[in-house]
Design a protein around this motif. Structure first.
Motif, PDB file in Angstrom:
ATOM      1  N   THR A 155       7.112   7.346  -9.527  1.00 34.42           N
ATOM      2  CA  THR A 155       6.490   7.345 -10.068  1.00 34.42           C
ATOM      3  C   THR A 155       5.061   7.319  -8.889  1.00 34.42           C
ATOM      4  N   GLY A 156       3.897   6.913  -9.580  1.00 35.80           N
ATOM      5  CA  GLY A 156       3.176   7.329  -8.169  1.00 35.80           C
ATOM      6  C   GLY A 156       0.800   6.309  -8.435  1.00 35.80           C
ATOM      7  N   ALA A 157       0.997   5.851  -8.519  1.00 28.85           N
ATOM      8  CA  ALA A 157      -0.366   5.748  -8.188  1.00 28.85           C
ATOM      9  C   ALA A 157      -1.400   6.428  -9.535  1.00 28.85           C
ATOM     10  N   THR A 158      -2.122   4.982 -10.354  1.00 31.53           N
ATOM     11  CA  THR A 158      -3.043   5.474 -11.296  1.00 31.53           C
ATOM     12  C   THR A 158      -4.160   5.481 -10.966  1.00 31.53           C
ATOM     13  N   PRO A 159      -5.253   5.729 -11.794  1.00 32.18           N
ATOM     14  CA  PRO A 159      -6.137   6.264 -10.778  1.00 32.18           C
ATOM     15  C   PRO A 159      -7.376   4.785 -11.176  1.00 32.18           C
ATOM     16  N   LEU A 160      -7.249   3.730 -12.009  1.00 40.25           N
ATOM     17  CA  LEU A 160      -7.080   2.582 -11.722  1.00 40.25           C
ATOM     18  C   LEU A 160      -6.729   1.486 -10.214  1.00 40.25           C
ATOM     19  N   ALA A 161      -5.924   2.404 -10.416  1.00 45.55           N
ATOM     20  CA  ALA A 161      -4.889   1.378  -8.850  1.00 45.55           C
ATOM     21  C   ALA A 161      -6.478   2.611  -7.276  1.00 45.55           C
ATOM     22  N   ILE A 162      -6.667   2.992  -8.039  1.00 46.63           N
ATOM     23  CA  ILE A 162      -7.059   3.589  -6.323  1.00 46.63           C
ATOM     24  C   ILE A 162      -8.612   3.173  -6.396  1.00 46.63           C
ATOM     25  N   MET A 163      -9.101   2.985  -7.994  1.00 44.03           N
ATOM     26  CA  MET A 163     -10.826   2.084  -8.053  1.00 44.03           C
ATOM     27  C   MET A 163     -10.367   1.074  -6.839  1.00 44.03           C
ATOM     28  N   LYS A 164      -9.902   0.253  -7.537  1.00 48.90           N
ATOM     29  CA  LYS A 164      -8.690  -0.881  -6.909  1.00 48.90           C
ATOM     30  C   LYS A 164      -8.934  -1.137  -5.456  1.00 48.90           C
ATOM     31  N   THR A 165      -8.406   0.101  -5.096  1.00 45.02           N
ATOM     32  CA  THR A 165      -8.369   0.276  -3.824  1.00 45.02           C
ATOM     33  C   THR A 165      -9.260   0.320  -2.765  1.00 45.02           C
ATOM     34  N   ALA A 166     -10.169   1.359  -3.667  1.00 37.07           N
ATOM     35  CA  ALA A 166     -11.461   1.555  -2.631  1.00 37.07           C
ATOM     36  C   ALA A 166     -12.699   0.112  -2.348  1.00 37.07           C
ATOM     37  N   ILE A 167     -12.280  -0.808  -4.367  1.00 36.91           N
ATOM     38  CA  ILE A 167     -13.192  -2.431  -4.256  1.00 36.91           C
ATOM     39  C   ILE A 167     -12.203  -2.574  -2.497  1.00 36.91           C
ATOM     40  N   LYS A 168     -11.069  -3.842  -2.690  1.00 35.87           N
ATOM     41  CA  LYS A 168     -10.573  -4.211  -2.034  1.00 35.87           C
ATOM     42  C   LYS A 168     -10.396  -3.575  -0.655  1.00 35.87           C
ATOM     43  N   THR A 169     -10.503  -2.112  -0.271  1.00 33.92           N
ATOM     44  CA  THR A 169     -10.934  -1.917   1.282  1.00 33.92           C
ATOM     45  C   THR A 169     -12.962  -0.889   1.775  1.00 33.92           C
TER      46      THR A 169
END
Length: 331
Positions: A155-169
């Motif tokens: 498994t791996g991170a999806t594009p939505l997860a990457i977007m969420k990480t950018a907002i959180k950080t």
């Protein structure tokens, strides 16, 4: 698209079976793409979901509701099974899929009386139930290319997860990890997971949209109003702060295309009039953007549609079709 209005009425060629199987045909491109990327995992999940949904509708209608005329051949149970499967990861265990199918058909559809009576989209209700009940299994996204692997898929991170990480950080450079627009359009994410089975290829879903518009199974009002609302809202957010992804990435990722084209347009749970459908689509688009960017889940499409499903009766009450022969009001 069925137009509901006051009398007089004219007989048309539409039927439940024709429209249901028309939507199923429109899903074929996305189905083929899912098999190409996920292989046996996609086949197992989709087959299990469809068979379970058809079985549960048959069993509930025959043994609980005691109906003589069964509706499993009208295509609605098959379509619910396909859409539920399309909203699941390709490595989901069979027993969880069966629970989701039971909830979708038993609670989301048959509890209300069957097709035409349900308030919420059954497939999305089943997906939401599984997401809340089994969050770990429902957010494990296999990487493409593992055609013969099922439960043990990497498994791996999806594009939505990457977007969420950018907002959180608060770090806009995280968005550099996103696939290109071409990759998102074709469904190839070389950096991680692809998401649910049916959302991986925006182009395949757009082909389905073109087919349904051509066959007049649906109208443009709901999907276009959702796309336009998401594009405008995400464009404003991106201009205000680059930590939010650009609107094209938002449109091409996650279940937005799948939900806007195939589930928000459900006849039973969406408004009857074009104006009502536009309001409904704007509400879905706005809620999707809000949940994606400020909610706990990276994806917000399913919950947005279910929330607006609840508002459909209210929209129908206040935005009614014009009576035949009615003259405009004058002061």
């Amino acid at each position: 698209m069925q137009i509901v209005s006051l009398s007089p009425h004219a007989h048309g060629s539409d039927s439940v079976e024709k429209n249901m199987y028309g939507v199923i045909i429109a899903l074929i491109p996305a189905l083929l793409v899912s098999l190409f990327y996920f292989g046996v995992g996609s086949a197992i999940v989709l087959a299990t979901s469809v068979i379970a949904c058809v079985f549960f509708e048959w069993a509930i209608a025959k043994f609980i509701l005691k109906r003589e005329k069964l509706t499993i051949c009208d295509g609605s149970a098959i379509l619910t099974g396909l859409l539920l499967g399309f909203n699941l990861p390709s490595n989901l265990p069979i027993w969880i899929i069966i629970i989701g199918a039971l909830f979708a058909i038993g609670v989301g559809k048959m509890t209300f009386g069957g097709l035409g009576c349900n308030i919420f989209n059954p497939a999305l209700l089943g997906r939401a139930f599984l997401l809340i009940s089994f969050p770990a299994q429902m957010t494990s996204w296999p990487v493409a290319g593992q055609l013969t692997r099922y439960l043990d898929a990497e498994t791996g991170a999806t594009p939505l997860a990457i977007m969420k990480t950018a907002i959180k950080t608060g770090d806009a450079t995280v968005l550099d990890q996103l696939p290109t627009a071409t990759h998102l359009l074709l469904g190839n994410n070389p950096t991680g997971g692809l998401g649910t089975i049916g959302e991986v290829c925006a182009l395949a879903l757009l082909l389905g949209l073109a087919y349904m518009l051509w066959k007049k199974i649906i109208t443009w009002h709901i999907p276009v109003s959702i796309f336009a609302t998401v594009f405008v809202c995400c464009g404003i957010l991106h201009l205000a702060n680059p930590v939010y992804a650009d609107p094209f990435a938002e449109l091409l990722t996650g279940g937005l295309m799948l939900g806007a084209i195939f589930m928000a347009t459900d006849y039973v749970t969406s408004p009857m009039t074009p104006r009502g459908q536009i309001i409904y689509g704007i509400g879905i688009g706005f809620l999707t953007v809000a949940i994606r960017n400020w909610g706990s889940y990276p994806e917000g499409m399913s919950f947005a549609i279910l929330i607006m499903n609840a508002f459909t009766p209210l929209i129908n009450m206040y935005i009614k079709p014009k009576r035949f022969g009615e003259k405009p009001a004058t002061n």
